[in-house]
Design an enzyme around this catalytic site. Structure first.
Site, PDB file in Angstrom:
ATOM      1  N   ASP A   1      43.376  42.665  37.783  1.00  0.00           N
ATOM      2  CA  ASP A   1      44.217  41.504  38.110  1.00  0.00           C
ATOM      3  C   ASP A   1      44.568  40.635  36.908  1.00  0.00           C
ATOM      4  O   ASP A   1      43.760  40.436  36.002  1.00  0.00           O
ATOM      5  CB  ASP A   1      43.497  40.610  39.124  1.00  0.00           C
ATOM      6  CG  ASP A   1      43.333  41.301  40.463  1.00  0.00           C
ATOM      7  OD1 ASP A   1      43.635  42.509  40.575  1.00  0.00           O
ATOM      8  OD2 ASP A   1      42.898  40.628  41.404  1.00  0.00           O
TER       9      ASP A   1
ATOM     10  N   ASP B   1      45.493  48.290  48.636  1.00  0.00           N
ATOM     11  CA  ASP B   1      44.467  47.970  47.638  1.00  0.00           C
ATOM     12  C   ASP B   1      43.359  49.028  47.614  1.00  0.00           C
ATOM     13  O   ASP B   1      43.404  49.996  48.383  1.00  0.00           O
ATOM     14  CB  ASP B   1      43.917  46.565  47.976  1.00  0.00           C
ATOM     15  CG  ASP B   1      43.579  45.750  46.746  1.00  0.00           C
ATOM     16  OD1 ASP B   1      43.360  46.345  45.675  1.00  0.00           O
ATOM     17  OD2 ASP B   1      43.509  44.513  46.856  1.00  0.00           O
TER      18      ASP B   1
HETATM   19  C1  GLA Z   1      42.596  42.679  44.606  1.00  0.00           C
HETATM   20  C2  GLA Z   1      44.040  42.859  44.150  1.00  0.00           C
HETATM   21  C3  GLA Z   1      44.701  41.502  44.105  1.00  0.00           C
HETATM   22  C4  GLA Z   1      44.660  40.860  45.490  1.00  0.00           C
HETATM   23  C5  GLA Z   1      43.227  40.768  45.996  1.00  0.00           C
HETATM   24  C6  GLA Z   1      43.159  40.383  47.473  1.00  0.00           C
HETATM   25  O1  GLA Z   1      41.845  41.960  43.673  1.00  0.00           O
HETATM   26  O2  GLA Z   1      44.077  43.489  42.894  1.00  0.00           O
HETATM   27  O3  GLA Z   1      46.038  41.621  43.651  1.00  0.00           O
HETATM   28  O4  GLA Z   1      45.449  41.632  46.373  1.00  0.00           O
HETATM   29  O5  GLA Z   1      42.549  42.016  45.874  1.00  0.00           O
HETATM   30  O6  GLA Z   1      41.868  40.332  47.978  1.00  0.00           O
END
Ligand code: GLA
Length: 393
Positions: free
Chosen positions: A205, A150
């Protein structure tokens, strides 16, 4: 003596350079699996959930149709020891990660884990920055198969450098691990990540409440907005390097059946990774049927590895094409209206690429042959739904 030392240093430099690559021959079709985040986020994930999800992957028929990765997302880690090695959250994972990996492997499934290129993960757990080597070694020692990496808490970091560093450490650690880049498309990874990772997120997301559209929630997008953001990216995807428009939201927050079918179909057309995010233990038969539709999965997993693209856009009614192996063609009619659409198909007039001669038409949701392309036909596409055809000779 000095000359020898010089040559040794040059040899060392080149041997390091030569090892700097990603693992080849992984993710030759889009990865399929399940990820904990959308249903369990930080507080809900633990070893029981992961084990039960691995069990459900088998009993629900998911493994039989190709799903294979069980990925723990954020919140399995709690700190670092004096040598910089990661410490597992023992409250959530009392048996440790290695024993969980062994459990998942005992079901002939693969195991994925999560970390972050910055100082902390998005949920505030320890990130990998400065500990890339220890982390890569740890994952390899645990027999991990997949890493989602990430991009939170990376102020001042360069994305290409940070992801390349982890790629190199994974390679040196020696275990083939699919490397899933998650920097949300901020640095256009499609332009540079082909040799760094096996898949890369192209957007922020997907909405965890599984809504159809609207990007009014800050960093969450309705799934139809994510579709729009994939237009033009098709040329960057192929075997071993995929655009990732994020996990599936089918089965989350009671997504309506028509929207679930359309969402799943579009992810198949886009050659997107198919990472289910719903609770496989309690899903409805409808969601199970959608997520395990073999005809649609065959479109997604087609060995040619071409990402589908939009060929017609009539405002709220779109036609998408995905070239398939053997000259077959997938065509998806996507109705974005809240009313039904009746559409007359005149095959000669649609801008289908490499479309020559007469094809047999199979309707993939009806699972039946419905005609040939030498005659006009009319289809009904319900609101926010799709009709998907496979054309073959
Ligand atoms: C980010 C990623 C998500 C998830 C969260 C976890 O927002 O884009 O897909 O992995 O972190 O904290």
């Amino acid at each position: 003596m000095k000359t020898n030392l010089f040559f040794l240093l040059v040899a060392f430099f080149f041997s390091k350079e030569m090892t700097a690559q990603k693992f080849d021959n992984l993710a030759m079709t889009p990865p399929m699996g399940w990820n904990s985040w959308n249903s369990f986020q930080c507080d809900g994930v633990n070893e029981t959930v992961i084990k039960e999800m691995a069990d459900a992957m088998i009993t629900s028929g998911f493994k039989d149709v190709g799903y294979e990765y069980i990925v723990i997302d954020d919140c399995w880690q709690i700190g670092r020891d004096e040598n910089g090695y990661i410490i597992v959250d023992k409250d959530k994972f009392p048996s440790g990660i290695k024993s969980l990996v062994d459990y998942v492997h005992s079901k002939e499934l693969k195991f994925g884990i999560y970390s972050d290129a910055g100082t902390k993960t998005c949920a505030g757990r320890p990130g990998s920055k400065g500990f890339e080597r220890q982390d890569a070694e740890t994952y390899a020692n645990w027999d991990v198969d997949y890493l989602k990496y990430d991009w939170c808490h990376t102020e001042g970091q360069d994305a290409i450098t940070s992801y390349t560093l982890m790629r190199d450490e994974l390679f040196k650690a020696g275990r083939p691990i699919v490397f899933s880049i998650c920097e949300w498309g901020e640095n256009k990874p499609w332009e540079w990540a082909k040799d760094v990772g096996h898949l890369w997120r192209t957007t922020l997301d997907i909405d965890m409440e599984a809504r159809y559209d609207g990007n009014i929630w800050g960093n969450l997008y309705g799934w139809s907005d994510l579709v729009d953001m994939q237009v033009g990216l098709e040329k960057y995807a192929g075997p071993g390097h995929w655009n990732d428009p994020d996990m599936l939201a089918v089965g989350n927050n009671n997504m309506p059946e028509n929207e679930a079918r359309a969402h799943f179909s579009m992810w198949c057309m886009l050659a997107a990774p198919l990472m289910a995010g719903n609770d496989l233990r309690t899903m409805t038969a409808t969601d199970q049927n959608i997520l395990t539709n073999k005809e649609l999965i065959a479109i997604n997993q087609d060995v040619l590895g071409k990402q589908g693209f939009k060929i017609e856009d009539f405002g709220n009614f779109e036609i998408w094409q995905k070239p398939l192996d053997n000259g077959d063609i997938a065509i998806c009619f996507f109705n974005r209206e809240i009313t039904n659409k009746n559409y007359e198909i005149n095959w000669a007039n649609i801008k289908i690429k490499d479309f020559e001669g007469n094809y047999k038409i199979k309707d993939l949701w009806k699972n039946e042959v419905v005609g040939t392309t030498d005659a006009k036909m009319t289809i009904d596409v319900p609101s926010r739904d799709v009709v998907v055809f496979r054309l073959s000779k």
